[in-house]
Scaffold this motif. Structure first.
Motif, PDB file in Angstrom:
ATOM      1  N   UNK A  78     -36.408  -1.795  21.005  1.00 16.46           N
ATOM      2  CA  UNK A  78     -35.912  -1.777  22.375  1.00 16.46           C
ATOM      3  C   UNK A  78     -36.331  -2.970  23.202  1.00 16.46           C
ATOM      4  N   UNK A  79     -36.716  -4.047  22.542  1.00 10.80           N
ATOM      5  CA  UNK A  79     -37.201  -5.226  23.259  1.00 10.80           C
ATOM      6  C   UNK A  79     -36.208  -6.387  23.204  1.00 10.80           C
ATOM      7  N   UNK A  80     -34.985  -6.097  22.827  1.00 10.51           N
ATOM      8  CA  UNK A  80     -33.970  -7.135  22.672  1.00 10.51           C
ATOM      9  C   UNK A  80     -32.648  -6.572  23.158  1.00 10.51           C
ATOM     10  N   UNK A  81     -31.856  -7.410  23.806  1.00  2.43           N
ATOM     11  CA  UNK A  81     -30.541  -6.940  24.240  1.00  2.43           C
ATOM     12  C   UNK A  81     -29.562  -7.015  23.077  1.00  2.43           C
ATOM     13  N   UNK A  82     -28.568  -6.169  23.141  1.00  2.00           N
ATOM     14  CA  UNK A  82     -27.548  -6.126  22.108  1.00  2.00           C
ATOM     15  C   UNK A  82     -26.797  -7.455  22.030  1.00  2.00           C
TER      16      UNK A  82
END
Length: 160
Positions: A78-82
């Motif tokens: 959850x530490x990166x955007x799609x």
């Protein structure tokens, strides 16, 4: 706290990209030589340049593969955007296509990329429906899919 992690993630991605571009630039600068250097056989020089280009493209592919693997771990945490992950995967597909020997192989890689982007677009739609993404991000995902489809069709049109 979450924004701080997101900024750090983006900083890491940017730093890796800059390092890769610097390495690529240094490699190209080293391979070009100075104007005073002349090769006695231009055919031999063309083969050397072709081999060097292939080495650089392979190195680029390996670096991008490593980056994508790292980004996938960040995305799972959850530490990166799609969109950042999607863009890195697209760059990897393009690098893979550049390594292909013929158009048919390149078309297969672009077909895989279009399939991936369709899946990423559906994931973006699901996340937007659950309130985790904005409508603009879904449109960006759709735009990436359309651009890949256009590139695939251009490749197909060029094949006779």
């Amino acid at each position: 706290m979450i924004l701080d992690r997101s900024r750090k993630g983006r900083l890491v991605v940017c730093a890796v990209a800059v390092i890769g571009l610097c390495a690529l630039g240094a490699g190209v600068a080293n391979s070009t030589g100075s104007p005073a250097e002349t090769a006695p056989d231009s055919g031999q020089q063309a083969v050397g340049s072709s081999e060097r280009l292939r080495e650089l493209m392979t190195e680029r592919y390996e670096i991008l593969r490593s980056i994508v693997e790292s980004l996938e771990k960040l995305l799972a945490a959850g530490r990166m955007t799609l969109s950042e992950w999607r863009n890195a995967r697209v760059a990897l597909y393009v690098a893979q296509a550049d390594l292909c020997a013929d158009t048919a192989e390149r078309i297969k890689v672009y077909e895989e990329m279009v399939d991936f982007l369709r899946d990423a677009e559906q994931l973006a739609r699901r996340r937007a429906a659950s309130g985790q993404m904005t409508g603009a991000e879904v449109l960006q995902a759709r735009l990436a899919t359309i651009e890949a489809q256009m590139a695939l069709e251009r490749l197909r049109l060029g094949q006779t």
